[in-house]
Design a protein around this motif. Structure first.
Motif, mmCIF file in Angstrom:
data_model
loop_
_atom_site.group_PDB
_atom_site.id
_atom_site.type_symbol
_atom_site.label_atom_id
_atom_site.label_comp_id
_atom_site.label_asym_id
_atom_site.label_seq_id
_atom_site.Cartn_x
_atom_site.Cartn_y
_atom_site.Cartn_z
ATOM 1 N N ILE A 1 0.840 -1.202 0.000
ATOM 2 C CA ILE A 1 0.000 0.000 0.000
ATOM 3 C C ILE A 1 0.873 1.249 0.000
ATOM 4 N N VAL A 2 2.013 1.199 0.732
ATOM 5 C CA VAL A 2 2.958 2.317 0.712
ATOM 6 C C VAL A 2 3.432 2.561 -0.720
ATOM 7 N N LYS A 3 3.784 1.489 -1.425
ATOM 8 C CA LYS A 3 4.238 1.617 -2.806
ATOM 9 C C LYS A 3 3.155 2.237 -3.690
ATOM 10 N N THR B 1 3.910 9.666 -8.190
ATOM 11 C CA THR B 1 4.684 9.464 -9.421
ATOM 12 C C THR B 1 5.128 8.014 -9.522
ATOM 13 N N ASP B 2 5.103 7.473 -10.752
ATOM 14 C CA ASP B 2 5.644 6.147 -11.052
ATOM 15 C C ASP B 2 7.094 6.238 -11.508
ATOM 16 N N VAL C 1 14.283 -0.271 -2.196
ATOM 17 C CA VAL C 1 14.318 -1.668 -2.638
ATOM 18 C C VAL C 1 12.903 -2.231 -2.683
ATOM 19 N N GLY C 2 12.120 -1.916 -1.668
ATOM 20 C CA GLY C 2 10.733 -2.370 -1.645
ATOM 21 C C GLY C 2 9.921 -1.833 -2.806
ATOM 22 N N LYS D 1 -6.592 3.507 4.805
ATOM 23 C CA LYS D 1 -5.652 2.456 4.411
ATOM 24 C C LYS D 1 -4.231 3.008 4.270
ATOM 25 N N VAL D 2 -4.138 4.175 3.647
ATOM 26 C CA VAL D 2 -2.824 4.783 3.445
ATOM 27 C C VAL D 2 -2.187 5.154 4.783
ATOM 28 N N MET D 3 -2.964 5.737 5.670
ATOM 29 C CA MET D 3 -2.438 6.113 6.983
ATOM 30 C C MET D 3 -1.978 4.893 7.773
ATOM 31 N N LYS D 4 -2.747 3.803 7.684
ATOM 32 C CA LYS D 4 -2.344 2.578 8.390
ATOM 33 C C LYS D 4 -1.037 2.040 7.823
ATOM 34 N N ALA D 5 -0.921 2.047 6.485
ATOM 35 C CA ALA D 5 0.292 1.535 5.854
ATOM 36 C C ALA D 5 1.514 2.378 6.203
ATOM 37 N N TRP D 6 1.316 3.696 6.253
ATOM 38 C CA TRP D 6 2.418 4.603 6.574
ATOM 39 C C TRP D 6 2.643 4.731 8.083
#
Length: 542
Positions: A101-103, A110-111, A146-147, A295-300
């Motif tokens: 989710i972080v990715k 940006t990709d 790396v991730g 979801k983003v906040m949990k992942a971060w």
């Protein structure tokens, strides 16, 4: 029994310096030419330093071994403790699937790999340097790259080079504060002077990173973004270091960089999305559009919790409370045994050897507590928590050898006087000293892995020599710190941390070869800048 340091054991400073440089030559040769694994290179370099100390400097064997052992102990704690806990938090996010989710959240900005490197390696890495320092930014940001899918060697190398800009003000400004303490000079003036040197590097480092990744042609496509990142960082770095103090430049500058770049990328996109060779083109992940704020906040959350904890642990009132339970041990056979004499010390001084087991106030402990909180947030139970921690410890078996070895090398070179011999040799360059002044800091950081330690080691020598050659000591002391940042990327300690974070253990020589030329070129740039400021742009000196 006491032993007095001798800085010219061969009665010829050039020859003595050659002997003093043997451990550095050994580790350079093994890493850069032979591509020897870090644990072997570190052990052989430390052993060569002990032999030079005993047989050339006539240091009693017992004192030499004890000094090396004390350095190795500091390598285990607090340095390795930081690396272990930082990578543990990262591994937890990967094991729980939150890093996916972080990715995705980064990809919504940006990709493009070039721009991701600016955000993570340059911006977020600088923020972590300002909050904690001591290996944390490289361990976390390199692991994140790396991730995201970066080639591990590029991830490690880019994070080491990006770390150049913030190092002098790292750990809530402790390198500058220590420089003021050891020299008796005005800390605010040293901060201001460093803030009139490093911003020039801060502007070019983002461009440097992207050119290194993709070549000049591809770098031109994202030049506007590089300038936004570099100028926003450099401008705030200059202002805060000159008008606020040494504590906040990194944190404020990195926030300015990340916010400015994120906003800019909302309205501007490069002509093409750049990826590494043979890397598949980015695809729109189905659930990316479904990313919710929650979801983003949990992942971060692991990285948010980590950030809050290291900032909290850096606050002086908090440090004072946590340090109350620090265990302190005078090292028998070393404490007050080695006598340091002028001009390294202003008066003959017995070197203290006090090992501090700051088990609660250490940055690694802040990260471990952050890991416990993270486990609760991500729903990681005690059994899984222990399993991930054990797996991380096994992953870092070789760095557990490498880091103590290179810290042992630093300590024996300091206690034996070898570092001082090299410093005095550079100080003998007369009117050219302002050019060579940053190389003292470069040498100190290479040896110790720390700009703070380099300032403690050579700060007073810089001040004394600067005065002797007719240059404002504020400039030479500041140059020690500014030049030191260029040595961070090739310090064996930093190399060990970066390889541990990116799965490159055993490839330390490859990473050293990747960064060494950039380190030398940047050090030369700082040397030229210092020389010009000493004789032609003296109005820049506060």
């Amino acid at each position: 029994m006491t032993w007095t340091q001798v800085y010219d054991p061969m009665n010829n400073l050039a020859l003595s310096s050659l002997f003093a440089a043997i451990p550095i030559i050994v580790i350079f040769y093994l890493l850069a030419i032979r591509r020897t694994p870090g644990q072997i290179a570190g052990a052989l370099a430390a052993a060569s330093a002990v032999l030079v100390a005993i047989f050339v400097y006539q240091m009693p064997a017992g004192i030499a071994v004890t000094a090396t052992a004390m350095g190795a102990l500091y390598g285990v704690f607090p340095i390795f403790w930081i690396v272990l806990t930082a990578i543990f938090i990262y591994n937890m996010t990967v094991e729980t699937g939150q890093f996916e989710i972080v990715k995705d959240s980064i990809a919504t900005i940006t990709d493009d790999r070039r721009l991701q490197a600016l955000l993570i390696a340059f911006g977020f890495g600088a923020f972590l340097e300002g909050a904690a320092g001591f290996g944390t930014p490289v361990a976390i940001s390199a692991g994140m790259l790396v991730g995201l899918g970066f080639n591990p060697l590029y991830a490690a190398g880019l994070c080491l080079i990006a770390n150049t800009a913030p190092v002098a003000f790292g750990g809530i400004g402790i390198p500058i504060i220590v420089a003021g303490q050891v020299t008796g000079l005005d800390t605010m003036k040293i901060s201001a002077m460093v803030g009139r040197q490093l911003p020039f590097l801060s502007i070019i480092i983002p461009i440097w990173l992207v050119v290194l990744m993709s070549g000049w042609k591809a770098a031109k496509e994202v030049l506007p973004a590089c300038l936004v990142a570099g100028i926003s960082f450099a401008g705030v770095q200059w202002f805060s270091s000159n008008y606020i103090g040494p504590e906040l430049p990194d944190i404020l500058s990195s926030l300015a960089c990340i916010i400015s770049l994120t906003i800019f990328l909302k309205y501007w996109k490069p002509k093409s999305i750049w990826r590494f060779a043979n890397e598949p083109a980015p695809t729109l992940v189905a659930n990316r559009a479904a990313l919710t704020f929650g979801k983003v906040m949990k992942a971060w959350s692991p990285f948010i919790i980590l950030t809050v904890m290291v900032i909290l642990w850096g606050l002086k009132p908090v440090v004072a409370v946590l340090d109350a339970v620090t265990l302190k041990f005078l090292v028998p056979g070393l404490d007050k045994v080695v006598m340091q004499v002028a001009p390294i010390a202003k008066v003959p001084t017995a070197m203290a050897a006090l090992y501090k087991l700051n088990w609660l106030s250490a940055a690694g402990t802040a990260l471990f507590i952050a890991a416990i909180i993270t486990a609760a947030v991500l729903g990681v139970g005690p059994g899984r928590f222990i399993s991930i921690f054990t797996k991380t410890l096994k992953q870092l078996t070789k760095p557990l050898i490498t880091i103590p070895c290179v810290l042992g090398l630093a300590y024996i070179m300091n206690y034996s006087g070898m570092s001082s011999t090299l410093g005095l040799f550079l100080a003998g360059t007369g009117s050219f000293f302002p050019f060579f002044s940053p190389f003292l800091g470069w040498l100190g950081v290479f040896l110790t892995g720390s700009d703070t330690s380099a300032n403690a080691l050579f700060g007073n020598l810089q001040a004394v020599t600067g005065t002797q050659v007719g240059v404002d000591p504020i400039l030479t002391v500041a140059a020690n710190s500014s030049g030191g940042v260029c040595g961070k990327m090739i310090s064996p300690q930093s190399i060990a941390v970066a390889t541990a974070a990116t799965g490159l253990v055993g490839k330390e020589g490859d990473l050293f070869g990747f960064t060494v030329k950039h380190s030398l070129v940047l050090a030369v740039i700082v040397g030229i800048m210092t020389y010009v400021q000493a004789y032609w742009l003296q109005w820049m000196i506060p």
